[in-house]
Design an enzyme around this catalytic site. Structure first.
Site, PDB file in Angstrom:
ATOM      1  N   LEU A 269       0.847  -1.195   0.000  1.00 44.24           N
ATOM      2  CA  LEU A 269       0.000   0.000   0.000  1.00 44.24           C
ATOM      3  C   LEU A 269       0.889   1.254   0.000  1.00 44.24           C
ATOM      4  CD1 LEU A 269      -3.098   0.486   0.053  1.00 44.24           C
ATOM      5  CD2 LEU A 269      -2.851   1.073   2.464  1.00 44.24           C
ATOM      6  N   ILE A 272       1.165   3.796  -5.286  1.00 42.94           N
ATOM      7  CA  ILE A 272       0.374   3.096  -6.305  1.00 42.94           C
ATOM      8  C   ILE A 272      -0.767   2.336  -5.645  1.00 42.94           C
ATOM      9  CG2 ILE A 272       0.409   1.250  -8.019  1.00 42.94           C
ATOM     10  CD1 ILE A 272       3.298   2.083  -8.670  1.00 42.94           C
ATOM     11  N   ARG A 349       6.594  -6.137 -10.070  1.00 41.79           N
ATOM     12  CA  ARG A 349       7.736  -6.753 -10.742  1.00 41.79           C
ATOM     13  C   ARG A 349       7.424  -8.226 -10.950  1.00 41.79           C
ATOM     14  NH1 ARG A 349       9.238  -2.360 -11.891  1.00 41.79           N
ATOM     15  NH2 ARG A 349      11.254  -1.376 -11.494  1.00 41.79           N
ATOM     16  N   GLU A 378      11.560 -10.955 -18.606  1.00 42.48           N
ATOM     17  CA  GLU A 378      11.119 -10.109 -19.721  1.00 42.48           C
ATOM     18  C   GLU A 378      12.234  -9.947 -20.757  1.00 42.48           C
ATOM     19  OE1 GLU A 378       9.772  -6.434 -18.061  1.00 42.48           O
ATOM     20  OE2 GLU A 378       8.193  -7.366 -16.893  1.00 42.48           O
ATOM     21  N   HIS A 396       4.634  -4.834 -20.049  1.00 44.62           N
ATOM     22  CA  HIS A 396       5.203  -3.882 -19.074  1.00 44.62           C
ATOM     23  C   HIS A 396       4.915  -2.434 -19.499  1.00 44.62           C
ATOM     24  CE1 HIS A 396       8.557  -3.599 -15.842  1.00 44.62           C
ATOM     25  NE2 HIS A 396       7.709  -2.593 -15.724  1.00 44.62           N
TER      26      HIS A 396
END
Length: 432
Positions: A269, A272, A349, A378, A396
Site C-alpha cells: 500500500l 500506487i 515486478r 522479460e 510492461h
C-alpha cells in the site's frame, strides 16, 4: 544587414539558415531575444520565433547585404537550434573584448559548425550522468539540457567528478558501477521500484537514492483496474472471439463476473497501492492490504502476511517493491489460499510472483485468472499462457503514458535541483 530564412517553418527542430551575417546590433538583439524568449538549449515554439524575427526586421529595417567583397558575406552558415545559446555566449565574449574583426566572426561560425571548438566558454550547469542500457532512453531528456550538462559514459573523464546520476529504467547500478564514480552522492531513479540498484552499497557509501515518487501512481493504478476488469469481464477474449468469426458459429460467449462487491487484497500500500484502493472503492469493492508495516492513515483492514490476506480476498493486486524479502511473495501457498475462483493482478515486478507455480495453477484450473503486466524473464513470457482466455498479458506498459513521462521529468529535475541546492530531495526512496 543580413537575411534570415527558415526551412520547414512549422517544425522548430529543423535548421535555420543565415545568409551573410547581420550587424552587431541586430545579432545582439536577435540572440538576446532568442535566449529570453525560448528555452536555453535553443528549442522554442515556431510562433515565438516568427514574432522575434518580425519585431527585429521592423526595428532595424533589415535589408539584404549587397556587399559581396567581405569574406564573411560569402558564407552560408547552417546553425542547428541547440547552438544558439553557445553563439550568444561567444558573441558576448567577443563584445566584452572589443573584438569585432572579421576573423572573430569567422571563428564564431566555425564554432557553431563544430561545437568541440567552443570549450572556452564556461558552462555553470551541474554535471549529471545519464546511466542507461542501450535499449532504454530517458523520456523527454531534452528537457534537462537547459539545467544540466549530461553525459552517458562511465569511461568519460567526467565520471570521476560527477556527483549525480540518473538511472534510466532497469539499468543496473552495481558495486562496479559505483567504483567508476568516486564522487557520486545521488542516484536519481526513473522507476518506482529500485531492485536494480544496490541500495545497501549506496547507503554504505553515503549515496542518496530517489525514485519516481508519485509520477506513475495514477497511471499504474488505472492499468491495474483495467487488467482486473478485463480478466473478470473477459474483454480481450471476447474481442478475439468476435474477430476470429466464432460468434456466428458458436453463439453466446461465456459470461464474465461483476467487479463490484469483490474482496480485493492489495499487496503493497504505497503511492500506487493507495491509488488502486481509491479506484476499487468507487467500484464498490471491499479493500484490505498487506505492507511491510501497518499504515496509521489507512482505513482498510491490515494483514501482517500475504497468506492471510489471500484467504480473505477474491483478488490480489500486487504492486509492492521487489526486494529480497518480497521475492516470490506470491507463492504456491498464497495461490492455494486465494482459491479456484481467485484472480492475480501483477503491476509490480515479475519476480514478486513465483511464475512457474502461477502457470501451473492457471493451466490446471486451480485459480480463476490473471492479469500480468510484468514477468520474471522479460521480454520472454511463458508460452503456456498464450492460449488461456482467463489470462490477460501486457508488455510492461502500466507506467507508459505521455502524462506519466511529463510527471517523471518534473520529479527528476526537482530532485536534481534540490540536490545541487542542498535542499531536501523530493522523492527519497522508501520501501513499503
Amino acid at each position: 544587414m543580413g537575411k534570415i530564412s527558415k526551412k520547414n517553418r512549422g517544425n522548430p527542430s529543423k535548421e535555420v539558415q543565415w545568409s551573410s551575417v547581420m550587424d552587431d546590433a541586430l545579432v545582439d538583439a536577435f540572440l538576446h531575444k532568442v535566449i529570453i524568449g525560448g528555452r536555453v538549449n535553443g528549442t522554442f515554439i515556431s510562433k515565438a520565433y516568427n514574432d522575434i524575427v518580425k519585431e527585429l526586421v521592423e526595428k532595424f529595417n533589415m535589408e539584404i547585404n549587397k556587399d559581396k567583397s567581405k569574406p564573411i558575406a560569402k558564407k552560408w552558415m547552417t546553425t542547428p537550434m541547440p547552438n544558439y545559446s553557445k553563439m550568444a555566449q561567444l558573441w558576448a565574449k567577443d563584445r566584452a573584448k572589443g573584438d569585432h574583426a572579421e576573423i572573430a566572426k569567422e571563428k564564431r561560425a566555425r564554432t557553431i559548425h563544430d561545437p568541440s571548438m567552443a570549450t572556452e566558454v564556461e558552462d555553470h550547469r551541474p554535471l549529471v550522468l545519464v546511466h542507461h542500457l542501450a535499449s532504454f532512453k530517458l523520456p523527454l531528456q531534452d528537457r534537462l539540457i537547459p539545467h544540466f550538462r549530461l553525459f552517458d559514459s562511465l569511461a568519460s573523464p567526467e565520471a570521476s567528478s560527477v556527483r549525480a546520476l540518473i538511472c534510466v529504467g532497469p539499468t543496473p547500478v552495481t558495486v562496479d558501477t559505483l567504483d567508476h564514480l568516486p564522487s557520486l552522492r545521488l542516484v536519481v531513479g526513473s522507476s518506482a521500484g529500485l531492485d536494480h540498484v544496490d541500495l545497501v552499497e549506496c547507503r554504505r557509501r553515503g549515496i542518496a537514492v530517489t525514485n519516481s515518487g508519485d509520477a506513475y501512481s495514477e497511471n499504474v493504478a488505472d492499468y491495474a483496474v483495467a487488467l482486473l476488469l478485463d480478466v473478470l469481464r473477459r474483454l480481450s477474449a471476447a474481442d478475439r472471439f468476435v474477430r476470429s468469426g466464432l460468434w456466428p458459429q458458436q453463439g453466446e460467449y461465456p459470461l464474465g463476473c461483476k467487479l463490484g462487491g469483490k474482496r480485493v487484497g492489495i499487496v503493497g500500500l504505497g503511492s500506487i497501492g493507495y491509488e488502486v484502493a481509491k479506484r476499487l472503492v468507487a467500484f464498490g469493492c471491499t479493500v484490505a492490504y498487506n505492507s511491510r508495516n501497518k499504515k496509521p492513515s489507512a482505513l482498510y483492514p491490515y494483514y501482517a502476511n500475504v497468506h492471510d490476506l489471500a484467504v480473505n480476498s477474491d483478488v490480489l493486486i500486487v504492486c509492492c517493491a521487489l526486494t529480497n524479502e518480497t521475492h516470490h511473495i506470491i507463492n504456491k501457498d498464497v495461490l492455494t489460499a486465494l482459491g479456484r475462483e481467485g484472480v492475480i493482478i501483477n503491476v509490480g515486478r515479475g519476480a514478486l510472483v513465483d511464475e512457474k507455480e502461477l502457470v501451473q495453477f492457471l493451466v490446471q484450473g486451480e485459480i480463476g485468472g490473471a492479469g500480468l503486466d510484468v514477468f520474471e524473464n522479460e521480454p520472454n513470457v511463458p508460452k503456456e499462457l498464450f492460449a488461456l482466455d482467463n489470462v490477460v498479458l501486457s508488455p510492461h506498459l502500466a507506467v507508459s503514458t505521455p502524462e506519466s513521462f511529463e510527471a517523471l521529468n518534473e520529479v527528476i529535475i526537482a530532485n536534481l535541483k534540490a540536490f545541487f541546492s542542498n535542499k531536501p530531495l523530493l522523492s527519497p526512496f522508501q520501501q513499503e
